[in-house]
Design an enzyme around this catalytic site. Structure first.
Site, PDB file in Angstrom:
ATOM      1  N   ILE A  43      55.683  28.580  22.521  1.00 35.17           N
ATOM      2  CA  ILE A  43      54.743  28.780  23.639  1.00 35.17           C
ATOM      3  C   ILE A  43      55.451  28.491  24.965  1.00 35.17           C
ATOM      4  O   ILE A  43      55.335  29.258  25.916  1.00 35.17           O
ATOM      5  CB  ILE A  43      53.473  27.905  23.505  1.00 35.17           C
ATOM      6  N   ARG A  96      50.722  23.691  14.168  1.00 32.11           N
ATOM      7  CA  ARG A  96      50.080  23.750  12.849  1.00 32.11           C
ATOM      8  C   ARG A  96      50.968  24.459  11.844  1.00 32.11           C
ATOM      9  O   ARG A  96      51.638  25.422  12.160  1.00 32.11           O
ATOM     10  CB  ARG A  96      48.779  24.551  12.932  1.00 32.11           C
ATOM     11  N   ARG A 117      43.684  21.798  12.736  1.00 32.21           N
ATOM     12  CA  ARG A 117      44.119  21.301  14.051  1.00 32.21           C
ATOM     13  C   ARG A 117      44.003  19.777  14.084  1.00 32.21           C
ATOM     14  O   ARG A 117      44.759  19.094  14.761  1.00 32.21           O
ATOM     15  CB  ARG A 117      43.245  21.909  15.159  1.00 32.21           C
ATOM     16  N   ILE A 166      47.725  22.554  26.135  1.00 32.91           N
ATOM     17  CA  ILE A 166      47.586  23.531  25.046  1.00 32.91           C
ATOM     18  C   ILE A 166      47.705  22.845  23.682  1.00 32.91           C
ATOM     19  O   ILE A 166      47.338  23.391  22.656  1.00 32.91           O
ATOM     20  CB  ILE A 166      48.663  24.645  25.175  1.00 32.91           C
ATOM     21  N   ASN A 203      47.293  20.914  20.311  1.00 30.83           N
ATOM     22  CA  ASN A 203      46.152  20.713  19.411  1.00 30.83           C
ATOM     23  C   ASN A 203      46.173  19.326  18.780  1.00 30.83           C
ATOM     24  O   ASN A 203      47.233  18.725  18.686  1.00 30.83           O
ATOM     25  CB  ASN A 203      46.182  21.777  18.296  1.00 30.83           C
ATOM     26  N   HIS A 232      37.651  23.802  20.510  1.00 27.95           N
ATOM     27  CA  HIS A 232      38.630  24.793  20.048  1.00 27.95           C
ATOM     28  C   HIS A 232      38.949  24.470  18.595  1.00 27.95           C
ATOM     29  O   HIS A 232      39.999  24.001  18.244  1.00 27.95           O
ATOM     30  CB  HIS A 232      39.899  24.688  20.907  1.00 27.95           C
TER      31      HIS A 232
END
Length: 320
Positions: free
Chosen positions: A14, A83, A89, A119, A121, A176
């Site tokens: 990411i 993950r 998560r 961002i 988790n 989320h």
């Protein structure tokens, strides 16, 4: 006028994608930070070497010391463990909470004026902890979830109806996680709400329910396919949209994990809700009417986030 400075904490899949997109959109100079030596430097150099081809001007710096993020206008946090197949998560909680503590201290010391997008988790608990660890005002610390979940919902709907993704608006509320709440009633194609499209015969309620479930499982579906990692293109694009709205004071209406202060009957928790993002960070939280079923689903999602926050306090009592 000096360019904006964008600091990316974590230079994995990411982080690298964020760095590339920030350059392509000329949002500012980019600092890639990571604890792994060579990774942020290598990715930064690789992206910088693409700039003459793509025609953008941005300075890239790779760093292993938080001092490099000093004075950043935007900080995007992706640090932590991603993950793996079979992991929820929430399994990531203990590992990534320790990471948030270190990141929070780094931001507090070097970039206390920044707009921070988390961002990592499990998102809602991590952004809540990050805000507490960093001490930054809550309107300047948000979590990226709703933009991504809504994008997945929009994409699946555009496929079902065979229309442009640009003509589909979608709404996803709540945490989320597996209890997120995609709201069909507030989602539209060219302004026509989804329940009306069912009545018009464009799709069936059964198909719509399956799309809603696929949206909830969106992250897990990609984890299952990749086997060695999790999604990174769409999450990065989503965070960049949030950063751009802040840096350019666009005042986009975006669903983000924001700290609630009584809205939706929730206090001192981060939950996905529609917000206006501008130069002051979260400038407004939009409180929409929920019917009985939607409210029950939202409350269930909030309860799931509350459980994660309690678990965080169990690990790090200073969060209380």
């Amino acid at each position: 006028m000096a360019r904006n400075k964008i600091a990316l904490i974590g230079s994995g899949m990411i982080g690298g994608t964020l760095a590339h997109l920030a350059g392509l959109k000329e949002l500012g100079d980019v600092v890639l930070f990571d604890i792994a030596e060579g990774i942020p430097q290598g990715k930064g150099l690789d992206i910088a070497e693409s700039s003459p081809v793509d025609g953008f001007d941005a300075k890239y710096t790779g760093a292993n010391d938080y001092a490099a993020i000093e004075g950043a206008d935007v900080v995007i946090v992706t640090a932590g463990v991603p993950r793996k197949p079979g992991m929820s998560r929430d399994d990531l909680l203990g590992i990534n909470l320790k990471v948030m503590e270190q990141v929070g201290a780094g931001i507090k010391k070097y970039a206390p004026e920044a707009f921070v997008i988390c961002i990592t988790n499990p998102l809602d608990a991590m952004v809540w902890a990050l805000q507490k660890f960093s001490g930054l005002p809550a309107h300047k610390v948000v979590g990226m979830a709703g933009v991504l979940d809504s994008a997945r919902f929009r994409y699946f709907l555009s496929e079902e109806f065979n229309v442009s993704v640009e003509d589909v608006t979608a709404f996803v509320l709540g945490g989320h996680g597996d209890s997120m709440v995609p709201l069909a009633r507030y989602s539209t194609v060219a302004g026509i709400p989804l329940p009306d499209l069912v009545k018009m015969g464009w799709t069936s309620q059964d198909k719509l329910d399956k799309i809603i479930q696929r949206t909830r499982d969106g992250g897990a579906e990609i984890v299952g396919l990749l086997k060695t990692g999790s999604a990174f293109y769409a999450p990065a694009a989503s965070a960049i949209q949030m950063a751009e709205s802040y840096l350019k004071d666009k005042k986009r209406v975006l669903p983000v994990a924001a700290q609630l202060t009584g809205q939706y009957g929730v206090k001192d928790m981060y939950v996905g809700v529609p917000t206006v993002i501008g130069a002051n960070g979260v400038e407004r939280i939009i409180e929409i009417d929920l019917d009985k079923n939607e409210k029950a689903e939202f409350d269930k999602s909030v309860a799931s986030v509350a459980g994660l926050c309690e678990a965080c306090i169990g690990i790090a009592p200073s969060l209380k």
